[in-house]
Design an enzyme around this catalytic site. Sequence first.
Site, PDB file in Angstrom:
ATOM      1  N   THR A  13       0.822  -1.207   0.000  1.00 18.61           N
ATOM      2  CA  THR A  13       0.000   0.000   0.000  1.00 18.61           C
ATOM      3  C   THR A  13       0.858   1.260   0.000  1.00 18.61           C
ATOM      4  O   THR A  13       0.504   2.278  -0.610  1.00 18.61           O
ATOM      5  CB  THR A  13      -0.932   0.007   1.222  1.00 18.61           C
ATOM      6  OG1 THR A  13      -1.776  -1.139   1.174  1.00 18.61           O
ATOM      7  CG2 THR A  13      -1.796   1.265   1.258  1.00 18.61           C
ATOM      8  N   SER A  56       1.804  -7.588  -0.428  1.00 20.86           N
ATOM      9  CA  SER A  56       2.608  -8.412   0.484  1.00 20.86           C
ATOM     10  C   SER A  56       2.156  -9.863   0.577  1.00 20.86           C
ATOM     11  O   SER A  56       2.948 -10.734   0.929  1.00 20.86           O
ATOM     12  CB  SER A  56       2.644  -7.786   1.878  1.00 20.86           C
ATOM     13  OG  SER A  56       1.383  -7.826   2.500  1.00 20.86           O
ATOM     14  N   THR A  89       1.488  -4.317   4.446  1.00 20.38           N
ATOM     15  CA  THR A  89       1.272  -4.599   5.871  1.00 20.38           C
ATOM     16  C   THR A  89       0.714  -5.994   6.160  1.00 20.38           C
ATOM     17  O   THR A  89       0.864  -6.489   7.276  1.00 20.38           O
ATOM     18  CB  THR A  89       0.317  -3.562   6.484  1.00 20.38           C
ATOM     19  OG1 THR A  89      -0.934  -3.585   5.784  1.00 20.38           O
ATOM     20  CG2 THR A  89       0.922  -2.172   6.433  1.00 20.38           C
TER      21      THR A  89
END
Length: 322
Positions: A13, A56, A89
């Site tokens: 992000t 991720s 994240t």
Amino acid sequence: MKKKVSLITTGGTIASKTIENGLLSSGALTGDELAALCQLPDDIEIRVINLLQLPSMHIDFGKMDYIRKAIEKELLDETVSGIVVTHGTDSLEETAYFLDLTINDPRPIVITGSQRSPHDVGTDVYSNLRNSIFVATDTILSDVGVVVVFNERIYSARYVKKVHASNLQGFESFGYGYLGIIDNDVVSVYQKPIIHETHQLIKEIPRVEIIKCYSGATGMFIDAATQHQVEGIVLEGVGRGQAAPSMVDSIQNALNKGMKIVVTTSAEEGKVYPAYSYLGSAHDLLERGVILGEDYDSKKARIKLAVLLASYEDIDPEYFKK
């Protein structure tokens, strides 16, 4: 004298752009574009390595090891003060702990990301990245291992966990707290880990699966893992590390075939301990050869078990007491 920081970008992000329908394209921005907007002081020099541009959840063990090698290459330069890795994240805590277990260097290595995109109102991209760079240049973080910087706080990779899907305060370390803060560009550290362990990978990182324990759970997923010749299983037990009794036969069968199994607890705080004696209890599992996972959560236990399996011919259960 200038302080030099290597900024390794992997996507997420923090490097996203808005596309049609308001959706985000994860990892679309380069590290150069991000660093240029951080308004850093003149005495900090940034060297950008655009390594990956991925969400991720696309980062597996192979890509984690690719990031490790990129970091170690940068650390060959003795003038580098520290490393910052930007990361999505969702799996940030897993990559952070993998790097913590596999990189043996005293200089600060910082992992960061963001909950909002660079173009969102109130974005945390630039504050997180800027703060991470200040942490990477501060010798107070020497010999601490990998840390995560998020929302002005510094966390140990060993205990940090994503706790909110979208809020800017997205990470916490339940029961242990954060190591310090960054306030007006000043890094303050209040506590440090007593133990920092590293292991040298000598083999390919194996598959390790996480299987949850719950009321009435069967051994179906354990049997499937055994049939697929998975090398390790982390049982996310309950309480002090209990599993459902209907799972025990499958656990025993997997152990008989040489599989390494670690039991953890789904509780946010506390550790696994052989406090009870009944079928499926932590004591029963320990007697069968299951490794007690102490206070590790299941994701961190998976990372550790995989690293240990790739580092040693056999695993000493004592490694999980560190």
